[in-house]
Design a protein around this motif. Structure first.
Motif, PDB file in Angstrom:
ATOM      1  N   VAL A  43     -13.621  -5.700   0.183  1.00  8.46           N
ATOM      2  CA  VAL A  43     -12.419  -5.419  -0.599  1.00  8.46           C
ATOM      3  C   VAL A  43     -11.787  -4.103  -0.152  1.00  8.46           C
ATOM      4  O   VAL A  43     -10.563  -4.001   0.023  1.00  8.46           O
ATOM      5  N   ILE A  44     -12.617  -3.092   0.057  1.00 11.06           N
ATOM      6  CA  ILE A  44     -12.106  -1.773   0.449  1.00 11.06           C
ATOM      7  C   ILE A  44     -11.518  -1.814   1.853  1.00 11.06           C
ATOM      8  O   ILE A  44     -10.433  -1.269   2.117  1.00 11.06           O
ATOM      9  N   GLU A  45     -12.231  -2.465   2.794  1.00 14.41           N
ATOM     10  CA  GLU A  45     -11.738  -2.528   4.173  1.00 14.41           C
ATOM     11  C   GLU A  45     -10.464  -3.352   4.273  1.00 14.41           C
ATOM     12  O   GLU A  45      -9.566  -3.043   5.061  1.00 14.41           O
ATOM     13  N   LYS A  46     -10.359  -4.411   3.482  1.00 13.12           N
ATOM     14  CA  LYS A  46      -9.176  -5.258   3.510  1.00 13.12           C
ATOM     15  C   LYS A  46      -7.934  -4.494   3.062  1.00 13.12           C
ATOM     16  O   LYS A  46      -6.818  -4.770   3.495  1.00 13.12           O
ATOM     17  N   ALA A  47      -8.142  -3.492   2.192  1.00 13.44           N
ATOM     18  CA  ALA A  47      -7.018  -2.701   1.691  1.00 13.44           C
ATOM     19  C   ALA A  47      -6.469  -1.724   2.723  1.00 13.44           C
ATOM     20  O   ALA A  47      -5.414  -1.131   2.516  1.00 13.44           O
ATOM     21  N   LYS A  83      -9.168  12.935  -3.469  1.00 14.29           N
ATOM     22  CA  LYS A  83      -8.868  12.399  -4.804  1.00 14.29           C
ATOM     23  C   LYS A  83      -7.930  11.194  -4.731  1.00 14.29           C
ATOM     24  O   LYS A  83      -8.152  10.179  -5.387  1.00 14.29           O
ATOM     25  N   ILE A  84      -6.882  11.318  -3.921  1.00 12.29           N
ATOM     26  CA  ILE A  84      -5.931  10.217  -3.790  1.00 12.29           C
ATOM     27  C   ILE A  84      -6.605   8.980  -3.207  1.00 12.29           C
ATOM     28  O   ILE A  84      -6.422   7.859  -3.692  1.00 12.29           O
ATOM     29  N   ASN A  85      -7.410   9.177  -2.161  1.00 17.40           N
ATOM     30  CA  ASN A  85      -8.096   8.035  -1.555  1.00 17.40           C
ATOM     31  C   ASN A  85      -9.099   7.416  -2.514  1.00 17.40           C
ATOM     32  O   ASN A  85      -9.290   6.193  -2.522  1.00 17.40           O
ATOM     33  N   ALA A  86      -9.736   8.241  -3.349  1.00 16.19           N
ATOM     34  CA  ALA A  86     -10.666   7.710  -4.348  1.00 16.19           C
ATOM     35  C   ALA A  86      -9.928   6.847  -5.362  1.00 16.19           C
ATOM     36  O   ALA A  86     -10.428   5.791  -5.785  1.00 16.19           O
ATOM     37  N   VAL A  87      -8.730   7.263  -5.764  1.00  9.63           N
ATOM     38  CA  VAL A  87      -7.928   6.471  -6.699  1.00  9.63           C
ATOM     39  C   VAL A  87      -7.519   5.140  -6.062  1.00  9.63           C
ATOM     40  O   VAL A  87      -7.560   4.088  -6.696  1.00  9.63           O
ATOM     41  N   LEU A  88      -7.151   5.182  -4.775  1.00 15.43           N
ATOM     42  CA  LEU A  88      -6.774   3.952  -4.081  1.00 15.43           C
ATOM     43  C   LEU A  88      -7.955   2.988  -3.968  1.00 15.43           C
ATOM     44  O   LEU A  88      -7.808   1.775  -4.142  1.00 15.43           O
ATOM     45  N   VAL A  89      -9.139   3.532  -3.674  1.00 11.09           N
ATOM     46  CA  VAL A  89     -10.349   2.700  -3.621  1.00 11.09           C
ATOM     47  C   VAL A  89     -10.616   2.099  -5.001  1.00 11.09           C
ATOM     48  O   VAL A  89     -10.902   0.901  -5.140  1.00 11.09           O
ATOM     49  N   ALA A  90     -10.532   2.936  -6.037  1.00 12.83           N
ATOM     50  CA  ALA A  90     -10.796   2.464  -7.400  1.00 12.83           C
ATOM     51  C   ALA A  90      -9.821   1.369  -7.800  1.00 12.83           C
ATOM     52  O   ALA A  90     -10.200   0.384  -8.444  1.00 12.83           O
ATOM     53  N   VAL A 103     -15.708   4.236 -10.509  1.00  8.12           N
ATOM     54  CA  VAL A 103     -15.945   4.228  -9.068  1.00  8.12           C
ATOM     55  C   VAL A 103     -16.193   5.660  -8.621  1.00  8.12           C
ATOM     56  O   VAL A 103     -15.387   6.551  -8.914  1.00  8.12           O
ATOM     57  N   LYS A 104     -17.322   5.881  -7.952  1.00  7.20           N
ATOM     58  CA  LYS A 104     -17.628   7.196  -7.385  1.00  7.20           C
ATOM     59  C   LYS A 104     -17.541   7.091  -5.866  1.00  7.20           C
ATOM     60  O   LYS A 104     -18.210   6.255  -5.254  1.00  7.20           O
ATOM     61  N   VAL A 105     -16.701   7.918  -5.270  1.00 10.20           N
ATOM     62  CA  VAL A 105     -16.535   7.910  -3.818  1.00 10.20           C
ATOM     63  C   VAL A 105     -17.065   9.227  -3.258  1.00 10.20           C
ATOM     64  O   VAL A 105     -16.599  10.301  -3.648  1.00 10.20           O
TER      65      VAL A 105
END
Length: 524
Positions: A43-47, A83-90, A103-105
């Motif tokens: 899911v994360i890689e597809k994004a 922080k921004i990338n963590a929000v995008l992953v979440a 979600v903890k990144v």
């Protein structure tokens, strides 16, 4: 599909990039099994949040997902980027697996793998932001960055090949034009196979001149957002060329704009994939430097290829795109390149006819009619047509601004009787909550172009009820320390940016000097 693309060309792009679907629900009738580690990673890689070469690991622990990857070492603001990338992953994780609530990144230092920073994001964090309950600045401020120093590096995260780090935000494809934070050279597009059997055309809104292949059909303003369409048919497949233009956002990077446009509006479309991003040079005299995105996407219910060219013309950001069937694209690409190599930007045409004013031209007294002198030796400048004003030293002269977005420029002697200058620019900006993100982009652009540039301070100040974000930068220019002061505020759907540059000014005196100007700002 093109309704989506047209919507992409707006100034609200960054807010949408961090949005989340509000339809997530935890009310499943039967408890679903926790997602596997492979499912999370997929899911994360597809994004495409991170470069394809960057390794990502993930697992579920109860109702939270634990993700590990690398931080961007080339970033000027690594903390906020994490922080921004963590929000995008979440966002991606919560959309796909609604039973998860946190979600903890963990972002490892690619050069020192026993050092890491962790960001924890909850469903509430993302939902509050996407619904407008919290601003970008408040969201980033509320997310904590936990630094860890471990005794040994995680062996399972070490890349088997050298890690390619993208510059700025991590919204990059594996074909990013960035490498280790440096810009690639702009490569000229191919002139092989281009046609000279062309029809001339002037786009009046931009005063831009270009030519297109004879036999192609041109339609001006086929909808409210497109400037023109060009269509043709070959091998029973359609070809579409379109041009759009929007006001240029002061300080915004063209690369970031193109990348975020795709990430936000095209990537979520089924079957749409970014295959390459290039820094290119084109135009009739080869002077246009732009960004080309090569995209695989559906078109007319069939697989297609597209090339999106972004470039700047005066105060506009322009997108010229070509879409054709997958098997046809390579055949018509030389014809599209003929168009690209014929473009004469409107800003160049205006300059050649004398419409562009020289940077050093001093405006006559009649042009300063919107100014009046105050008692303390300062002059008050009022923006024509809108109730915004500020004071500046009365001894400073008003000049014709060289930037198309600038409203006014003034220059004169400042602290220690040294020369300085200041300008005010404006652009449409209907989302005040994005002010801090805009300021970050402007600051990054300045620091990228300054020699030995560094940030001195940031402050949020209020002047006469107007909320202003102020940044102070310093740089070594030609052996002389130069202080750059930036201030941004919003009023009635517009963004206003004040910039004061003082070569050789002492930093403390420069801030006091600029703060006196900011204290006079009025926006009613």
């Amino acid at each position: 599909m093109h309704r989506v693309i047209r919507c992409a060309f707006t100034l609200l792009i960054i807010a949408s990039a961090i949005g989340i679907h509000s339809s997530c629900s935890n009310s499943a009738l039967a408890e679903a099994p926790p997602p596997s580690a492979d499912a999370l990673v997929q899911v994360i890689e597809k994004a495409s949040i991170f470069p394809a070469s960057q390794k990502v690991q993930a697992r579920v622990n109860g109702v939270e997902a634990l993700v590990s990857t690398y931080k961007d070492k080339s970033s000027k603001d690594a903390g906020n980027d994490c922080k921004i990338n963590a929000v995008l992953v979440a966002r991606e994780v919560f959309n796909k697996f609604p039973d998860l609530v946190r979600v903890k990144v963990k972002f490892y230092d690619p050069l020192k793998l026993n050092s890491s920073d962790t960001v924890s994001v909850t469903v509430g964090d993302v939902t509050a932001f996407s619904s407008g309950q919290t601003s970008t600045a408040k969201l980033l401020a509320s997310l904590e960055l936990h630094h860890e120093q471990e005794s040994t590096a995680p062996q399972n995260l070490k890349p088997s090949t050298p890690l390619r780090v993208a510059s700025g935000s991590a919204h990059s494809s594996s074909s990013s034009i960035y490498s280790s934070g440096s810009h690639s050279k702009y490569m000229p597009i191919s002139a092989a196979g281009i046609t000279n059997d062309l029809v001339g055309y002037i786009q009046r809104d931009l005063n831009m001149k270009l030519s297109y292949p004879k036999g192609w059909v041109l339609a001006e303003k086929p909808d409210p957002s497109a400037l023109f369409n060009l269509t043709t048919t070959q091998d029973d497949q359609g070809v579409l060329v379109q041009m759009y233009a929007n006001p240029r956002i002061p300080g915004a990077s063209l690369e970031n704009f193109a990348r975020l446009t795709f990430d936000t509006y095209l990537r979520p479309t089924k079957g749409c994939r970014l295959t390459a991003t290039k820094a290119v040079r084109f135009g009739k005299d080869g002077s246009i430097e732009g960004i080309c995105q090569e995209i695989s996407m559906p078109f007319n219910n069939m697989p297609a290829k597209a090339a999106f060219y972004y470039f700047v013309d005066g105060d506009k950001t322009v997108l010229l795109e070509c879409i054709a069937g997958e098997t046809l694209f390579s055949k018509i690409e030389p014809s599209f390149n003929s168009i690209l190599l014929s473009i004469v930007p409107g800003s160049v045409r205006s300059a050649s006819t004398g419409a562009h004013r020289s940077q050093s031209t001093v405006l006559p007294a009649s042009a300063a009619s919107s100014s009046q002198t105050t008692r303390d030796g300062y002059a008050q400048y009022r923006v024509p047509g809108i109730d915004v004003s500020f004071n500046y030293p009365a001894s400073w002269k008003m000049h014709a601004p060289s930037d198309a977005n600038a409203l006014v420029k003034m220059a004169g002697m400042g602290p220690q009787n040294k020369y300085g200058e200041m300008s005010l620019s404006s652009a449409d900006f209907p989302q005040p909550s994005l002010l801090e993100m805009h300021a970050n982009a402007v600051e990054e652009e300045w620091l990228h172009n300054l020699k030995d540039g560094r940030k001195l301070s940031r402050a949020h100040i209020s002047a006469n009820g107007c909320d202003i974000l102020r940044d102070s930068l310093v740089s070594n220019q030609n052996g002389q320390m130069t202080v750059i002061q930036l201030a941004h505020f919003c009023h009635e759907g517009k963004l206003f940016s004040l910039v004061m540059v003082g070569p050789g000014w002492p930093s403390t005196e420069a801030q006091i000097y600029f703060d006196k100007v900011l204290s006079s700002v009025r926006a009613r």
